[in-house]
Design a protein around this motif. Structure first.
Motif, PDB file in Angstrom:
ATOM      1  N   ASP A  34      22.855  44.593  28.182  1.00 39.91           N
ATOM      2  CA  ASP A  34      22.987  44.996  29.581  1.00 39.91           C
ATOM      3  C   ASP A  34      24.376  45.576  29.868  1.00 39.91           C
ATOM      4  N   ALA A  35      25.407  44.969  29.291  1.00 36.79           N
ATOM      5  CA  ALA A  35      26.772  45.445  29.529  1.00 36.79           C
ATOM      6  C   ALA A  35      26.963  46.859  28.972  1.00 36.79           C
ATOM      7  N   MET A  36      26.456  47.106  27.784  1.00 38.33           N
ATOM      8  CA  MET A  36      26.585  48.435  27.181  1.00 38.33           C
ATOM      9  C   MET A  36      25.777  49.470  27.969  1.00 38.33           C
ATOM     10  N   ALA A  37      24.616  49.053  28.462  1.00 38.29           N
ATOM     11  CA  ALA A  37      23.818  49.961  29.287  1.00 38.29           C
ATOM     12  C   ALA A  37      24.553  50.297  30.581  1.00 38.29           C
ATOM     13  N   MET A  38      25.237  49.314  31.164  1.00 35.74           N
ATOM     14  CA  MET A  38      26.024  49.565  32.373  1.00 35.74           C
ATOM     15  C   MET A  38      27.189  50.497  32.087  1.00 35.74           C
ATOM     16  N   GLU A  39      27.842  50.285  30.960  1.00 32.62           N
ATOM     17  CA  GLU A  39      28.966  51.144  30.597  1.00 32.62           C
ATOM     18  C   GLU A  39      28.521  52.604  30.545  1.00 32.62           C
ATOM     19  N   SER A  40      27.351  52.825  29.984  1.00 35.95           N
ATOM     20  CA  SER A  40      26.814  54.177  29.907  1.00 35.95           C
ATOM     21  C   SER A  40      26.404  54.681  31.292  1.00 35.95           C
ATOM     22  N   ALA A  41      25.753  53.827  32.074  1.00 33.96           N
ATOM     23  CA  ALA A  41      25.222  54.244  33.373  1.00 33.96           C
ATOM     24  C   ALA A  41      26.310  54.643  34.356  1.00 33.96           C
ATOM     25  N   PHE A  42      27.471  53.999  34.268  1.00 28.40           N
ATOM     26  CA  PHE A  42      28.520  54.257  35.254  1.00 28.40           C
ATOM     27  C   PHE A  42      29.527  55.313  34.800  1.00 28.40           C
ATOM     28  N   GLN A  43      29.352  55.868  33.601  1.00 26.10           N
ATOM     29  CA  GLN A  43      30.293  56.892  33.153  1.00 26.10           C
ATOM     30  C   GLN A  43      30.236  58.144  34.013  1.00 26.10           C
ATOM     31  N   ASP A  44      29.040  58.536  34.438  1.00 26.56           N
ATOM     32  CA  ASP A  44      28.876  59.813  35.128  1.00 26.56           C
ATOM     33  C   ASP A  44      28.427  59.678  36.576  1.00 26.56           C
ATOM     34  N   THR A  45      28.530  58.483  37.137  1.00 24.57           N
ATOM     35  CA  THR A  45      28.102  58.277  38.515  1.00 24.57           C
ATOM     36  C   THR A  45      29.267  58.399  39.484  1.00 24.57           C
ATOM     37  N   GLN A  46      28.951  58.701  40.728  1.00 25.38           N
ATOM     38  CA  GLN A  46      29.960  58.729  41.787  1.00 25.38           C
ATOM     39  C   GLN A  46      30.059  57.382  42.501  1.00 25.38           C
ATOM     40  N   THR A  47      29.229  56.431  42.100  1.00 26.44           N
ATOM     41  CA  THR A  47      29.200  55.128  42.757  1.00 26.44           C
ATOM     42  C   THR A  47      30.517  54.378  42.571  1.00 26.44           C
ATOM     43  N   LYS A  48      31.097  53.926  43.670  1.00 30.07           N
ATOM     44  CA  LYS A  48      32.317  53.118  43.639  1.00 30.07           C
ATOM     45  C   LYS A  48      31.919  51.648  43.739  1.00 30.07           C
ATOM     46  N   VAL A  49      32.479  50.834  42.871  1.00 29.98           N
ATOM     47  CA  VAL A  49      32.076  49.434  42.770  1.00 29.98           C
ATOM     48  C   VAL A  49      33.256  48.516  43.054  1.00 29.98           C
ATOM     49  N   VAL A  50      33.013  47.493  43.872  1.00 26.20           N
ATOM     50  CA  VAL A  50      33.962  46.390  44.036  1.00 26.20           C
ATOM     51  C   VAL A  50      33.295  45.148  43.448  1.00 26.20           C
ATOM     52  N   VAL A  51      33.836  44.662  42.331  1.00 24.47           N
ATOM     53  CA  VAL A  51      33.305  43.474  41.664  1.00 24.47           C
ATOM     54  C   VAL A  51      33.893  42.230  42.323  1.00 24.47           C
ATOM     55  N   SER A  52      33.099  41.198  42.448  1.00 22.77           N
ATOM     56  CA  SER A  52      33.520  39.979  43.139  1.00 22.77           C
ATOM     57  C   SER A  52      34.465  39.150  42.268  1.00 22.77           C
ATOM     58  N   PHE A  53      35.716  39.613  42.188  1.00 20.44           N
ATOM     59  CA  PHE A  53      36.782  38.910  41.472  1.00 20.44           C
ATOM     60  C   PHE A  53      37.862  38.487  42.475  1.00 20.44           C
ATOM     61  N   PRO A  54      37.602  37.483  43.307  1.00 18.36           N
ATOM     62  CA  PRO A  54      38.565  37.111  44.343  1.00 18.36           C
ATOM     63  C   PRO A  54      39.853  36.490  43.808  1.00 18.36           C
ATOM     64  N   LEU A  55      39.831  35.927  42.612  1.00 16.10           N
ATOM     65  CA  LEU A  55      41.056  35.287  42.116  1.00 16.10           C
ATOM     66  C   LEU A  55      42.167  36.310  41.924  1.00 16.10           C
ATOM     67  N   ARG A  56      41.856  37.453  41.333  1.00 16.23           N
ATOM     68  CA  ARG A  56      42.887  38.476  41.142  1.00 16.23           C
ATOM     69  C   ARG A  56      43.408  39.009  42.483  1.00 16.23           C
ATOM     70  N   ALA A  57      42.568  38.896  43.533  1.00 17.60           N
ATOM     71  CA  ALA A  57      42.952  39.408  44.847  1.00 17.60           C
ATOM     72  C   ALA A  57      43.652  38.377  45.713  1.00 17.60           C
ATOM     73  N   SER A  58      43.721  37.129  45.269  1.00 19.09           N
ATOM     74  CA  SER A  58      44.324  36.070  46.073  1.00 19.09           C
ATOM     75  C   SER A  58      45.831  36.278  46.202  1.00 19.09           C
ATOM     76  N   PRO A  59      46.428  35.901  47.334  1.00 17.56           N
ATOM     77  CA  PRO A  59      47.863  36.106  47.533  1.00 17.56           C
ATOM     78  C   PRO A  59      48.718  35.484  46.440  1.00 17.56           C
ATOM     79  N   LEU A  60      48.343  34.299  45.956  1.00 18.49           N
ATOM     80  CA  LEU A  60      49.148  33.638  44.934  1.00 18.49           C
ATOM     81  C   LEU A  60      49.130  34.419  43.631  1.00 18.49           C
TER      82      LEU A  60
END
Length: 392
Positions: free
Chosen positions: A124-150
């Motif tokens: 699935d991950a490799m299929a996603m890598e291929s699928a998103f190479q040529d798309t205009q879709t902008k994605v925000v992945v739910s990684f709140p830890l990297r976004a936390s103030p600390l």
């Protein structure tokens, strides 16, 4: 996608003006409910859910404000969802469906908020890598830890050279609510793929983000069935120190781990150690890391909401206290605000699909390593520069 325009030049400094923002949801469970109905609505008060893909229609209507609950349209495909006039789509299904729906959304070009892990298998991950190479879709992945103030503050200190060159990191996640991975739907190993994918995907991401470098090699181990066990064995093994649960599997058939650890190597040469424990309770909760370099040592813990910088060659120790105790340590609100800005065309994603994939590849390597008892190489993104993986 409908356009968002400034009301007039005088209002430009107040940000983008929109009459409304219409989104479609896929799997409005507890997590996505929080993100949409609390965080995203706070970032965009005129947001409305107008269409949904979800087998539990009653639960979705109950979660929405009365006006939206009556008007929301239920559909069966992403194509129908896009045709409902939405400006963006948010995916919060069970983990093993994230990749499928993400690839369907990629075809539409609509902005996407995507829950982690964004894939649970290498295929699935490799299929996603291929699928998103040529798309205009902008994605925000739910990684709140990297976004936390600390975490952001820690990264700034590392970037500023507070430690010299970071050489090593020791990271821990002592989970005080670990029972949820055995007494709820998370117990289904076929859905989660194990707790490297379910939990460490957050931690591997923020570590790579802080060190500005992907993980390239992993040596891992895991412990299964020593603390949490299949309920059918309770009669023959009534150990009071064990928790017995229905249908959690066995080490032989596959099950979530009691604890797991990994030695990790980063592309820039830094080394790390990571451990996650799922039977911790109460004040034993810990989540954070200790970074070290020749010039200093920097430690932080989200549960304590603080960081400490020890200068190796100066008689100083700096304390940093975060004045908040928000869900996911403040990161959810930042992600929601970023997603709204991405939909409006005002910002780039701070946790894009490439960061999500690189984390999945690291987690899959850890899972493979724990199964095989040997170091495993982490697949690297082939066509995407690391700057695009949101590490900078």
């Amino acid at each position: 996608m409908r356009k968002y325009l400034h009301k007039n030049l005088d209002d430009a400094h107040f940000g983008c003006f929109s009459m409304d923002m219409k989104i479609g949801v896929i799997g409005l469970g507890k997590r996505l409910n929080h993100m949409v109905n609390t965080c995203m609505r706070e970032a965009e008060p005129e947001l409305s859910v107008v269409a949904a893909i979800d087998p539990d229609e009653a639960a979705v209507r109950e979660a929405l404000p009365e006006k939206e609950a009556k008007a929301v349209k239920f559909v069966r495909s992403v194509e129908e969802l896009a045709a409902a006039g939405v400006d963006a789509i948010a995916v919060g299904t069970r983990c093993n469906l994230h990749a499928k729906y993400a690839m369907d959304v990629a075809v539409t070009g609509l902005p996407l908020f995507l829950e982690k892990p964004i894939a649970t298998t290498l295929e699935d991950a490799m299929a996603m890598e291929s699928a998103f190479q040529d798309t205009q879709t902008k994605v925000v992945v739910s990684f709140p830890l990297r976004a936390s103030p600390l975490c952001v503050r820690v990264k700034h200190l590392l970037d500023e050279g507070a430690l010299g060159i970071p050489q090593h990191v020791m990271a821990v996640n002592y989970v005080p609510y670990g029972d949820v991975y055995f007494n709820s739907w998370y117990r289904d190993y076929g859905v989660t793929g194990g707790l490297f994918l379910q939990k460490a995907t957050h931690d591997f991401d923020y570590l790579a983000y802080c060190l500005r470098s992907p993980i390239v090699r992993v040596g891992a181990m895991k412990s299964c069935g020593r603390v949490y066990r299949e309920a059918k064995f309770a009669e023959v093994d009534p150990d009071p120190n064990c928790g017995f649960y229905e249908q959690i599997g066995t080490p032989e058939t596959g099950m979530n781990e009691d604890s797991s650890s990994a030695l990790i190597e980063f592309e820039n040469g830094a080394q790390g150690v990571y451990t996650q424990v799922f039977y911790s309770k109460r004040g034993a909760a810990r989540r954070g890391a200790t970074f070290s370099g020749h010039q200093g040592t920097l430690s932080f813990d989200w549960y304590a909401n603080q960081a400490t910088l020890i200068h190796h060659f100066q008689p100083f120790e700096d304390k940093i206290q975060v004045d908040s105790d928000l869900h996911h340590h403040g990161g959810d609100g930042v992600l929601a605000d970023n997603f709204v800005k991405v939909v409006r065309g005002e910002a780039s994603s701070i946790s894009n699909v490439w960061a999500g994939l690189q984390s999945v590849y690291a987690c899959l390597a850890a899972k493979e390593s724990a199964d095989k008892g040997e170091f495993c190489e982490v697949r690297q993104l082939k066509k995407v520069g690391m700057g695009e993986a949101s590490y900078h």
